[in-house]
Design an enzyme around this catalytic site. Structure first.
Site, mmCIF file in Angstrom:
data_model
loop_
_atom_site.group_PDB
_atom_site.id
_atom_site.type_symbol
_atom_site.label_atom_id
_atom_site.label_comp_id
_atom_site.label_asym_id
_atom_site.label_seq_id
_atom_site.Cartn_x
_atom_site.Cartn_y
_atom_site.Cartn_z
ATOM 1 N N ALA A 98 48.520 82.527 39.751
ATOM 2 C CA ALA A 98 48.260 82.527 38.272
ATOM 3 C C ALA A 98 47.541 81.581 37.676
ATOM 4 O O ALA A 98 47.458 80.170 38.163
ATOM 5 C CB ALA A 98 49.513 82.638 37.471
ATOM 6 N N GLY A 99 46.620 81.802 37.120
ATOM 7 C CA GLY A 99 45.501 80.943 36.519
ATOM 8 C C GLY A 99 44.280 80.728 36.782
ATOM 9 O O GLY A 99 43.299 80.424 36.022
ATOM 10 N N LYS A 117 57.869 89.088 46.065
ATOM 11 C CA LYS A 117 57.529 88.173 45.215
ATOM 12 C C LYS A 117 58.509 88.084 43.678
ATOM 13 O O LYS A 117 58.325 89.115 43.074
ATOM 14 C CB LYS A 117 56.195 88.421 44.672
ATOM 15 C CG LYS A 117 55.450 87.101 44.260
ATOM 16 C CD LYS A 117 54.132 87.210 43.600
ATOM 17 C CE LYS A 117 54.473 86.723 42.297
ATOM 18 N NZ LYS A 117 53.432 87.140 41.319
ATOM 19 N N ASN A 174 45.004 88.262 40.435
ATOM 20 C CA ASN A 174 44.896 89.665 40.154
ATOM 21 C C ASN A 174 43.789 89.681 38.949
ATOM 22 O O ASN A 174 42.777 90.361 39.189
ATOM 23 C CB ASN A 174 46.273 90.263 39.663
ATOM 24 C CG ASN A 174 46.058 91.670 39.322
ATOM 25 O OD1 ASN A 174 47.116 92.416 39.486
ATOM 26 N ND2 ASN A 174 44.926 92.342 39.350
#
Lengths: 259, 75
Positions: free
Chosen positions: A188-189, A101, A210
């Protein structure tokens, strides 16, 4: 089962789960392992760091079976293409897998991607045979360039990393989805299960998160919620939603009403 | 001879190999990667790669991490 016919294919490998989770920020390694289990994730991200020379301390892989999960090493904390490339090479040597990643960050305050450095790194890594999953801006032009380079997926952000703001850019994500053929995974977010469902309902191939799990009051329960939300969102997307209308449409027949 | 491992200066026996250093540090070779002077040492070369005085060695492994951040849990 329904999911078997709907596998996520990345880099020639098939996955049943469309939820990918990070392994940072948990209270303990036990909790990390339990949350991963509850999430049903098959792909988990890990970071590459100096080993502690004091071997009395435990490490993540004492708690997680690397045969059970596809470890997706990230380049978290890298701010240049060179640092990210170096980290990926080390990750491949440590993990014996080509999956990485790729993230090249622009600054510490926003943690937004530095797309220029990202493209530079992606080019080198793809040429070296890596299966590259890049964390990128929600910009279709950047995503198209990443696809052209030969990345295995694109991972646009839904909102800043760790912000929990949800999918702030559904129209940009849709534009990316309409113009890219490789898997689009929101990275993300996400803050709550409904955010994950929204990403999937837009037609994304998967979601990576995460903090939304690790930072929840009960991370294990949230991991399960995310698992269900991703499944629900995917089914909802595939089922095809009704068009939005301004006025009501009755669900019961008008015919035979009492006079 | 004196070498630097993960930023720490260490004195080890002359002509030690990467394999010897890992054994000394009680680090299994399976889940780590090793760099000497910014060059990755392939696992197959751990037994034959001899370290030199002044070498800078990095030994890395996987730790918990999500996007943009690294776990400090238990590290």
């Amino acid at each position: 089962m329904r999911q078997d016919s709907d596998k996520l294919i990345i880099g020639g490998r098939a996955f049943n789960s469309r939820l990918m989770v990070g392994t940072g920020k948990y209270a303990s390694f036990q909790q990390t392992a339990q949350a991963l289990e509850a999430s049903g994730a098959e792909i988990i991200t890990v970071a590459v760091r100096r080993i502690n020379l004091d071997r009395s301390k435990e490490s993540l892989l004492d708690f997680i079976d690397p045969k059970r999960y596809t470890l997706l090493p990230n380049t978290a904390g890298c701010y240049t293409a060179d640092d990210a490339i170096r980290t990926c090479r080390l990750a491949r040597e440590a993990g014996m897998s080509d999956f990485v990643k790729l993230e090249v960050l622009g600054d510490e305050k926003t943690l937004f991607p530095d797309n220029e450095e990202l493209l530079k790194a992606a080019k080198v890594l793809v040429a070296e045979g890596f299966t590259v999953l890049p964390y990128c801006s929600d910009d279709v032009i950047v995503c198209r360039k990443l696809e052209d380079i030969g990345c295995a997926a694109v991972m646009p952000l839904g909102a800043p990393i760790g912000s929990g703001l949800g999918i702030r850019n559904p129209y940009n994500i849709r534009i990316i989805l309409e113009n890219i053929t490789i898997p689009v995974i929101v990275d993300a977010g996400v803050g709550s299960a409904s955010d994950a469902a929204i990403a999937m309902e837009l037609g994304c191939s998967g979601v990576l998160m995460n903090t939304a799990i690790a930072g929840a009051r009960d991370p294990i329960a949230m991991a399960e919620a995310m698992k269900l939300a991703v499944i629900a969102g995917r089914l909802s997307y595939k089922a095809g939603r009704i068009p939005r209308k301004l006025y009501a449409t009755a669900s019961s027949p008008i015919e035979g009403l009492l006079g | 001879m004196r070498i630097t491992v993960n930023g720490d200066v260490m004195d080890i026996e002359d002509a030690s190999t990467v394999a010897g250093l890992l054994a000394l540090l009680q680090i299994g070779r399976e889940r780590v990667a090793v760099e000497t002077n910014m060059e990755i040492v392939p696992k197959a070369s751990y037994d034959s790669h001899t370290l030199l005085p002044g070498d800078t060695i990095e030994i890395v492994h996987f730790v918990g991490g999500g996007t943009g951040d690294v776990d400090e849990t238990g590290q």
